[in-house]
Design a protein around this motif. Structure first.
Motif, PDB file in Angstrom:
ATOM      1  N   ILE A 225      45.896  42.121  49.933  1.00  0.00           N
ATOM      2  CA  ILE A 225      44.742  41.641  49.161  1.00  0.00           C
ATOM      3  C   ILE A 225      44.971  42.109  47.720  1.00  0.00           C
ATOM      4  O   ILE A 225      45.183  43.295  47.470  1.00  0.00           O
ATOM      5  CB  ILE A 225      43.410  42.217  49.707  1.00  0.00           C
ATOM      6  N   GLN A 226      44.979  41.158  46.788  1.00  0.00           N
ATOM      7  CA  GLN A 226      45.391  41.443  45.404  1.00  0.00           C
ATOM      8  C   GLN A 226      44.235  42.070  44.615  1.00  0.00           C
ATOM      9  O   GLN A 226      43.617  41.430  43.760  1.00  0.00           O
ATOM     10  CB  GLN A 226      45.849  40.143  44.728  1.00  0.00           C
ATOM     11  N   LYS A 227      43.998  43.329  44.895  1.00  0.00           N
ATOM     12  CA  LYS A 227      42.856  44.045  44.329  1.00  0.00           C
ATOM     13  C   LYS A 227      42.722  43.854  42.816  1.00  0.00           C
ATOM     14  O   LYS A 227      41.622  43.660  42.280  1.00  0.00           O
ATOM     15  CB  LYS A 227      43.027  45.535  44.645  1.00  0.00           C
ATOM     16  N   GLU A 228      43.850  43.911  42.112  1.00  0.00           N
ATOM     17  CA  GLU A 228      43.827  43.859  40.643  1.00  0.00           C
ATOM     18  C   GLU A 228      43.332  42.529  40.081  1.00  0.00           C
ATOM     19  O   GLU A 228      43.038  42.418  38.900  1.00  0.00           O
ATOM     20  CB  GLU A 228      45.219  44.202  40.083  1.00  0.00           C
ATOM     21  N   ARG A 229      43.246  41.490  40.953  1.00  0.00           N
ATOM     22  CA  ARG A 229      42.814  40.177  40.450  1.00  0.00           C
ATOM     23  C   ARG A 229      41.332  39.896  40.703  1.00  0.00           C
ATOM     24  O   ARG A 229      40.809  38.865  40.300  1.00  0.00           O
ATOM     25  CB  ARG A 229      43.633  39.050  41.094  1.00  0.00           C
ATOM     26  N   PHE A 230      40.664  40.794  41.439  1.00  0.00           N
ATOM     27  CA  PHE A 230      39.252  40.547  41.741  1.00  0.00           C
ATOM     28  C   PHE A 230      38.386  40.850  40.520  1.00  0.00           C
ATOM     29  O   PHE A 230      38.438  41.956  39.994  1.00  0.00           O
ATOM     30  CB  PHE A 230      38.791  41.433  42.901  1.00  0.00           C
ATOM     31  N   PRO A 231      37.589  39.858  40.079  1.00  0.00           N
ATOM     32  CA  PRO A 231      36.697  40.139  38.960  1.00  0.00           C
ATOM     33  C   PRO A 231      35.658  41.198  39.333  1.00  0.00           C
ATOM     34  O   PRO A 231      35.182  41.936  38.482  1.00  0.00           O
ATOM     35  CB  PRO A 231      36.019  38.797  38.672  1.00  0.00           C
ATOM     36  N   ASP A 232      35.330  41.291  40.623  1.00  0.00           N
ATOM     37  CA  ASP A 232      34.290  42.223  41.057  1.00  0.00           C
ATOM     38  C   ASP A 232      34.853  43.102  42.187  1.00  0.00           C
ATOM     39  O   ASP A 232      35.210  42.602  43.258  1.00  0.00           O
ATOM     40  CB  ASP A 232      33.093  41.376  41.564  1.00  0.00           C
ATOM     41  N   GLU A 233      34.953  44.404  41.916  1.00  0.00           N
ATOM     42  CA  GLU A 233      35.569  45.302  42.893  1.00  0.00           C
ATOM     43  C   GLU A 233      34.805  45.356  44.223  1.00  0.00           C
ATOM     44  O   GLU A 233      35.386  45.550  45.290  1.00  0.00           O
ATOM     45  CB  GLU A 233      35.732  46.702  42.298  1.00  0.00           C
ATOM     46  N   ASN A 234      33.487  45.126  44.174  1.00  0.00           N
ATOM     47  CA  ASN A 234      32.706  45.118  45.419  1.00  0.00           C
ATOM     48  C   ASN A 234      33.169  44.009  46.343  1.00  0.00           C
ATOM     49  O   ASN A 234      33.191  44.162  47.561  1.00  0.00           O
ATOM     50  CB  ASN A 234      31.215  44.894  45.125  1.00  0.00           C
ATOM     51  N   GLU A 235      33.535  42.906  45.731  1.00  0.00           N
ATOM     52  CA  GLU A 235      34.018  41.757  46.513  1.00  0.00           C
ATOM     53  C   GLU A 235      35.321  42.141  47.234  1.00  0.00           C
ATOM     54  O   GLU A 235      35.543  41.798  48.394  1.00  0.00           O
ATOM     55  CB  GLU A 235      34.214  40.558  45.565  1.00  0.00           C
ATOM     56  N   VAL A 239      36.289  42.478  51.673  1.00  0.00           N
ATOM     57  CA  VAL A 239      37.339  41.820  52.474  1.00  0.00           C
ATOM     58  C   VAL A 239      38.520  42.735  52.813  1.00  0.00           C
ATOM     59  O   VAL A 239      39.306  42.423  53.709  1.00  0.00           O
ATOM     60  CB  VAL A 239      37.875  40.549  51.770  1.00  0.00           C
ATOM     61  N   ALA A 240      38.638  43.865  52.096  1.00  0.00           N
ATOM     62  CA  ALA A 240      39.786  44.760  52.315  1.00  0.00           C
ATOM     63  C   ALA A 240      39.811  45.237  53.768  1.00  0.00           C
ATOM     64  O   ALA A 240      38.772  45.536  54.344  1.00  0.00           O
ATOM     65  CB  ALA A 240      39.686  45.955  51.371  1.00  0.00           C
TER      66      ALA A 240
END
Ligand code: NCD
Length: 310
Positions: A225-235, A239-240
């Motif tokens: 899951i490409q964490k660095e591309r999520f605009p919102d870390e909660n999102e 899914v993580a």
């Protein structure tokens, strides 16, 4: 074929892919034959984002075909930090090198760079866009186990932001492959990628459950899951950890199912899979060297073998 740039996997025909992969086989069988082939050539490594495998395997590949490498270094230590534009940076580097490998956080960066320079540009990842040289080594890995036709492949994880997925899915449309995409609803393939796949008449299905398709698969390609591309870390946290496999999961798979991952993995493949006959991800990473040797040999031009057409 003489290929000036490698920007997206969609530009690659079946013949292009097979030419590079055939060359990769030759390279793997007799690396010494390529040792001095590009003596005097220089490859520039321009990584505006973190990288271990891609950068080091391009570096090794260049050296193993006799070429040298120069490294822009991290963004922090380069003139980018002073506000230099990408266009200026690559125009300067073009004067120092015979080819440029570029990784950048913005989608379309490699396309833009290629417009400003005459030396070949290899897109080593542009944001959530494409990563076509990874695709070549993925295809090589698949081909050595299963061939590339009459195959069922599952691609699982972050299909929205995963650039290796976007490139692999596009390249697979050149072959007789059934593609199953497994992800949470929020990380399904972007609409534009789905549209392009449907346009080619690809055999594509989407799922939220791996169990639905696991028994049919020849290859399971897992992604981080490409964490660095999520605009919102909660999102991201929502899914993580949702799409995780372990050795037990694979009990329901075919005996010769191979499990791949572009790496780095976080927790999506449990360590107990490593010891099973299904695991291919470390071999896959190692294949980066012969495949990138073959790719660079093609891009730098050679008088002895096949040429890659535009
Ligand atoms: C991938 C990337 O950078 O897109 N890594 C790689 O090149 N092998 C995958 C990832 O970062 O998850």
């Amino acid at each position: 074929m003489r290929q000036d740039h490698l920007i997206t996997a969609t530009q690659l025909s079946r013949d292009d892919i097979e030419a590079v992969l055939d060359r990769a086989r030759e390279v793997a069988a007799d690396p010494a034959a390529y040792m001095d082939r590009h003596a005097g050539a220089v490859l520039a490594l321009c990584f505006f984002e973190p990288s271990t495998r891609t950068k080091m395997s391009f570096d090794t590949a260049a050296k193993r075909i006799g070429a040298d490498t120069i490294d822009m270094g991290g963004v922090e230590s380069s003139s980018v930090k002073k506000g230099e534009s990408l266009a200026d940076t690559v125009r300067v580097i073009e004067g120092y090198a015979d080819a440029i490998v570029l990784r950048h956080p913005s989608e379309g960066a490699a396309t833009l760079a290629a417009e400003f320079v005459d030396v070949p540009v290899v897109n080593a990842g542009d944001g959530a866009g494409q990563h076509p040289s990874q695709t070549l080594l993925d295809l090589h890995t698949i081909r050595e186990d299963h061939g590339l036709d009459d195959l069922t492949i599952g691609i699982m994880g972050d299909l929205k932001y995963g650039r290796t997925v976007h490139s692999l899915a596009a390249a697979l449309t050149n072959f007789d492959v059934r593609q199953h995409f497994i992800s949470p609803e929020s990380l399904r393939l972007p609409r534009s990628v789905r549209f392009d796949l449907h346009e080619t008449g690809a055999q594509v299905r989407e799922h939220t459950d791996l169990e639905e398709v696991l028994p049919e698969l020849d290859v399971l390609y897992v992604t981080r899951i490409q964490k660095e591309r999520f605009p919102d870390e909660n999102e991201y946290h929502r899914v993580a950890g949702e799409y995780r496999i372990d050795a037990d999961t694979l009990e329901d798979g075919k005996e010769d199912l191979t499990v791949m991952h572009p790496l780095p993995r976080v927790d999506e493949i449990a360590a107990d899979v490593d010891a099973t006959d299904h695991a291919r991800y470390f071999e896959q990473a190692h294949n980066g060297v012969p495949v990138r040797m073959a790719l660079l040999d093609t891009l730098l031009g050679d008088d002895e073998g096949t040429e890659v057409d535009r």
